[in-house]
Write a protein that holds these residues in place. Structure first.
Motif, PDB file in Angstrom:
ATOM      1  N   LEU A 199       0.893  -1.225   0.067  1.00 25.50           N
ATOM      2  CA  LEU A 199      -0.048  -0.210   0.025  1.00 25.50           C
ATOM      3  C   LEU A 199       0.908   1.120   0.046  1.00 25.50           C
ATOM      4  O   LEU A 199       0.655   2.301  -0.579  1.00 25.50           O
ATOM      5  CB  LEU A 199      -0.900   0.037   1.051  1.00 25.50           C
ATOM      6  N   HIS A 200       2.047   1.241   0.946  1.00 26.92           N
ATOM      7  CA  HIS A 200       2.828   2.368   0.709  1.00 26.92           C
ATOM      8  C   HIS A 200       3.473   2.699  -0.501  1.00 26.92           C
ATOM      9  O   HIS A 200       3.634   3.511  -1.178  1.00 26.92           O
ATOM     10  CB  HIS A 200       3.841   2.181   1.757  1.00 26.92           C
ATOM     11  N   LEU A 201       4.005   1.519  -1.371  1.00 26.91           N
ATOM     12  CA  LEU A 201       4.567   1.372  -2.614  1.00 26.91           C
ATOM     13  C   LEU A 201       3.632   2.190  -3.565  1.00 26.91           C
ATOM     14  O   LEU A 201       3.853   2.784  -4.286  1.00 26.91           O
ATOM     15  CB  LEU A 201       5.079   0.206  -3.042  1.00 26.91           C
ATOM     16  N   PHE A 202       2.295   1.552  -3.584  1.00 30.70           N
ATOM     17  CA  PHE A 202       1.060   1.977  -4.400  1.00 30.70           C
ATOM     18  C   PHE A 202       1.122   3.619  -4.052  1.00 30.70           C
ATOM     19  O   PHE A 202       1.069   4.262  -5.074  1.00 30.70           O
ATOM     20  CB  PHE A 202      -0.284   1.502  -3.902  1.00 30.70           C
ATOM     21  N   ARG A 203       1.155   4.116  -2.960  1.00 30.72           N
ATOM     22  CA  ARG A 203       1.082   5.625  -2.792  1.00 30.72           C
ATOM     23  C   ARG A 203       2.282   6.317  -3.489  1.00 30.72           C
ATOM     24  O   ARG A 203       2.150   7.497  -4.101  1.00 30.72           O
ATOM     25  CB  ARG A 203       0.868   5.858  -1.448  1.00 30.72           C
ATOM     26  N   VAL A 204       3.331   5.837  -3.390  1.00 29.00           N
ATOM     27  CA  VAL A 204       4.645   6.269  -3.852  1.00 29.00           C
ATOM     28  C   VAL A 204       4.480   6.535  -5.507  1.00 29.00           C
ATOM     29  O   VAL A 204       4.726   7.311  -6.110  1.00 29.00           O
ATOM     30  CB  VAL A 204       5.923   5.499  -3.550  1.00 29.00           C
ATOM     31  N   TYR A 205       4.047   5.317  -6.033  1.00 32.11           N
ATOM     32  CA  TYR A 205       4.005   5.215  -7.428  1.00 32.11           C
ATOM     33  C   TYR A 205       2.733   5.850  -8.140  1.00 32.11           C
ATOM     34  O   TYR A 205       2.808   6.540  -9.150  1.00 32.11           O
ATOM     35  CB  TYR A 205       3.492   3.789  -7.832  1.00 32.11           C
ATOM     36  N   ALA A 226     -10.035   6.864  -4.292  1.00 32.36           N
ATOM     37  CA  ALA A 226     -10.518   6.570  -3.223  1.00 32.36           C
ATOM     38  C   ALA A 226      -9.379   6.106  -2.271  1.00 32.36           C
ATOM     39  O   ALA A 226      -9.242   6.132  -1.026  1.00 32.36           O
ATOM     40  CB  ALA A 226     -11.606   5.359  -3.147  1.00 32.36           C
ATOM     41  N   LEU A 227      -8.491   5.139  -2.780  1.00 36.12           N
ATOM     42  CA  LEU A 227      -7.581   4.411  -1.900  1.00 36.12           C
ATOM     43  C   LEU A 227      -6.575   5.536  -1.488  1.00 36.12           C
ATOM     44  O   LEU A 227      -5.896   5.586  -0.628  1.00 36.12           O
ATOM     45  CB  LEU A 227      -6.610   3.404  -2.855  1.00 36.12           C
ATOM     46  N   LEU A 265      -6.017   1.400 -14.654  1.00 36.41           N
ATOM     47  CA  LEU A 265      -6.773   1.489 -13.480  1.00 36.41           C
ATOM     48  C   LEU A 265      -7.936   2.069 -13.242  1.00 36.41           C
ATOM     49  O   LEU A 265      -9.132   1.609 -12.826  1.00 36.41           O
ATOM     50  CB  LEU A 265      -6.038   1.368 -12.022  1.00 36.41           C
ATOM     51  N   ASP A 266      -7.959   3.537 -13.452  1.00 35.01           N
ATOM     52  CA  ASP A 266      -9.077   4.241 -13.550  1.00 35.01           C
ATOM     53  C   ASP A 266      -9.961   3.868 -14.674  1.00 35.01           C
ATOM     54  O   ASP A 266     -11.319   4.020 -14.371  1.00 35.01           O
ATOM     55  CB  ASP A 266      -8.426   5.740 -14.063  1.00 35.01           C
TER      56      ASP A 266
END
Length: 107
Positions: free
Chosen positions: A29-35, A99-100, A89-90
């Motif tokens: 989840l952290h990596l997702f936010r970084v990316y 949302a995430l 993804l969108d």
């Protein structure tokens, strides 16, 4: 220099359950936010905020995210660059990425 992409599911084949399962791990989840900030990121742990993890652990998390359809990995020689498949993804799950990101006040 030859470039290639590592195997990933087609956008139409990305499954919501796999995406959510992949993001159920705090590191991913952290990596997702970084990316989500955009651009490509070198696969090394430097600059990703996961410097405390072993390289093989970071690679595992990146593989899980790629196989779930969240990211794309470009190979250039010995280097690998990861980016979020935000546009795909969108289209596949409208509003999910936003949302995430909003859930934790991320950008």
């Amino acid at each position: 220099m030859d470039e290639e992409r590592l195997p990933q599911p087609d956008a139409a084949d990305i499954e919501l359950a796999k995406v959510l399962q992949a993001l159920g791990d705090p590191v991913r989840l952290h990596l997702f936010r970084v990316y989500a900030a955009g651009g490509e990121y070198h696969c090394s742990a430097e600059g990703l905020g996961v410097d405390h993890l072993h390289k093989s652990t970071v690679s595992h998390h990146m593989r899980v995210m790629r196989e779930a359809g969240l990211t794309s990995t470009r190979v250039a020689g010995r280097n690998r660059y990861v980016s979020l498949r935000r546009a795909e993804l969108d289209v596949r799950f409208p509003g999910l990425v936003a949302a995430l990101l909003a859930a934790e006040g991320a950008p």
